[in-house]
Scaffold this active site. Structure first.
Site, short mmCIF file in Angstrom:
data_model
loop_
_atom_site.label_atom_id
_atom_site.label_comp_id
_atom_site.label_asym_id
_atom_site.label_seq_id
_atom_site.Cartn_x
_atom_site.Cartn_y
_atom_site.Cartn_z
N GLY A 145 49.16 7.68 119.09
CA GLY A 145 49.85 7.40 117.77
C GLY A 145 51.24 6.69 117.83
N GLY A 146 51.63 6.16 118.94
CA GLY A 146 53.04 5.70 118.72
C GLY A 146 54.10 6.49 119.19
CD GLU B 56 52.21 1.36 131.99
OE1 GLU B 56 51.05 1.96 132.44
OE2 GLU B 56 52.40 1.00 130.79
NE ARG C 97 42.08 8.73 119.14
CZ ARG C 97 42.09 7.45 118.80
NH1 ARG C 97 41.54 6.69 118.10
NH2 ARG C 97 43.56 7.03 119.02
NE ARG D 216 44.71 0.71 111.72
CZ ARG D 216 45.00 1.40 112.86
NH1 ARG D 216 45.67 2.73 112.65
NH2 ARG D 216 44.33 1.32 113.86
#
Length: 455
Positions: free
Chosen positions: A164-165, A200, A293, A339
């Site tokens: 979720g950021g 990363e 999911r 969204r």
């Protein structure tokens, strides 16, 4: 087939699951908090049971209460939707112990792929390309400084248990590293109860490409094509489309094959998504993470593939083989999802809960779908995510899909709360977006500065 499943979620995804279950002839149980007593999913389900007060920790994240509700109602399976407990291996394990089927992967696979560090190690074993980065958890700023020097700036700090950021920071140089690491670690600890980080090298500019996969207990793993999720704000997706205009046939074959290889390597069952970063200049792509999911943006894939992902989830959890083989999957046209959030873009996208006094959802024509739990007179509670609807369109080609989305957003009318509908309309009409000329930095670095000038 199951006689009855419990939906451990709320909002539009709970409504989506109830509808899919009903079409399969499966009974449904809704759970709700005291704040959601009048929510649409409560009215649509065959049964509904309150699991606690408004706060998520006391209701939608209350494992004991949810499992008790499943036992009390005789539910044979639990569908977690997305968010809340959907990627919680402890909950999946408790379901297994109580002989209640968790509609998702096993707790073991969830642990393997839900933790970003474990997932990275597994992908290296599977031969899937990963970005250069730390080989394990990073707990201190001293470790972070040393690793960053080895892989080179810019880097991305990410919470190992993130989603979720949350717990993510971009770091351009050593001066930014310590404060960014401390902030990200604190955010991760607060959000997930786990402050472990990993590092990363940043792939920039990049496209965020994800591949939808389905697996069953009979050893079948297939993909349903890719989605381009590069239009993001603060690492949160805003608009998604399928297929990606940045990918040709050869690259598509490579990236979808890598996703299937990744899922097969871990023995994945049910629906999942393998996410990649694509360096357009070189054509190289790198594994980023796996979502174990169903995704918010799954409808765009359903439109282009013709496969109902939620029904497949229920069938697979019931022990059935996938209803389609890879050679049966064909892709048609282009799909886009916007969204819709109850938020005010003019005030830094602040949440805008309240009572909906009038509602008109776009409709008419082939290839238009609105997934929502809104209705006129409904009061949007302030306790949960601000997403209130998803508008999904499908066209014979990308231009038709873009025009259909513009038309749909022009018709969308919500009174009583402020939404981002006009923001989404401007975004879908932007010349760069229309041309497909964007990457993960476009919304934040190009579109938003211009948009804010007009406010």
């Amino acid at each position: 087939m199951f006689n009855k499943i419990l939906i451990a979620n709320r909002g539009e995804i709970a409504v989506r699951i109830i509808r899919a279950a009903r079409e399969l002839g499966v009974g449904t149980v809704a759970i709700y908090s005291t704040a959601d007593r009048d929510a649409l999913h409560v009215h649509l389900a065959d049964e509904a049971i309150c699991v606690g007060p408004a706060r998520s920790t006391e209701s939608y994240l209350n494992m004991n209460n949810i499992l008790s509700a499943a036992v009390a109602t005789g539910a044979q399976a639990i569908h977690p939707g997305f968010g809340f407990l959907s990627e919680n291996s402890k909950f999946a394990r408790l379901c297994e112990e109580m002989n209640i089927k968790f509609i998702g992967p096993s707790a073991k696979v969830m642990d393997m792929m839900g933790d970003k560090i474990n997932a990275r190690a597994e992908m290296i074993k599977a031969g899937v390309p990963v970005t250069p980065g730390s080989e394990g958890e990073v707990h201190t700023t001293d470790e972070a400084v040393k690793i960053a020097e080895e892989i080179g700036y810019p880097i991305m700090l990410k919470a190992s248990a993130g989603g979720g950021g949350k717990g993510i920071r971009k770091v351009n140089n050593v001066e930014e590293l310590v404060p960014a690491f401390e902030a990200a670690q604190a955010e991760a600890q607060a959000a997930f109860g786990n402050g472990a980080m990993f590092i990363e090298r940043m792939i920039f500019p990049a496209r965020h490409i994800e591949v939808q996969i389905l697996g069953d207990s009979h050893g079948n793993v297939i993909h349903l094509g890719e989605r381009d999720c590069s239009l993001q704000r603060n690492n949160q997706k805003v608009l998604e489309e399928s297929p990606s205009v940045a990918i040709g046939h050869t690259l598509r074959e490579a990236i979808t094959s890598a996703a299937v290889k990744a899922a097969a390597h871990v023995g994945y069952e049910n629906a999942g998504t393998i996410e990649f970063l694509l360096d357009e200049s070189s054509g190289n792509f790198y594994f980023m993470e796996m979502n174990t999911r169903v995704q918010v943006e799954h409808p765009v894939t359903e439109f282009v593939s013709g496969v109902d992902i939620v029904k497949e989830q229920i069938r697979v959890a019931n022990g059935n083989a996938l209803s389609v083989k890879q050679e049966d999957v064909t892709f048609s046209g282009h799909a886009i999802e916007c969204r819709i959030n109850a938020e005010n873009p003019k005030f830094n996208f602040a949440p805008s809960p309240g009572k909906i006094t009038n509602l008109f959802l776009p409709s008419g024509g082939v290839g238009l779908r609105v997934d929502s739990a809104m209705y006129s007179g409904y009061s949007i509670p302030p306790y949960y995510d601000s997403m209130i609807a998803k508008v999904i369109v499908h066209g014979e080609n990308r231009f038709e899909a873009l025009m259909k989305m513009q038309r749909a957003l022009m018709e969308f009318d919500v009174e009583g709360v402020i939404t981002n509908v006009d923001f989404q309309l401007e975004l879908i009409s932007d010349p760069h977006v229309v041309a497909g000329d964007y990457d993960t930095s476009f919304l934040g670095n190009v579109f938003l500065p211009e948009y804010q000038k007009e406010i």
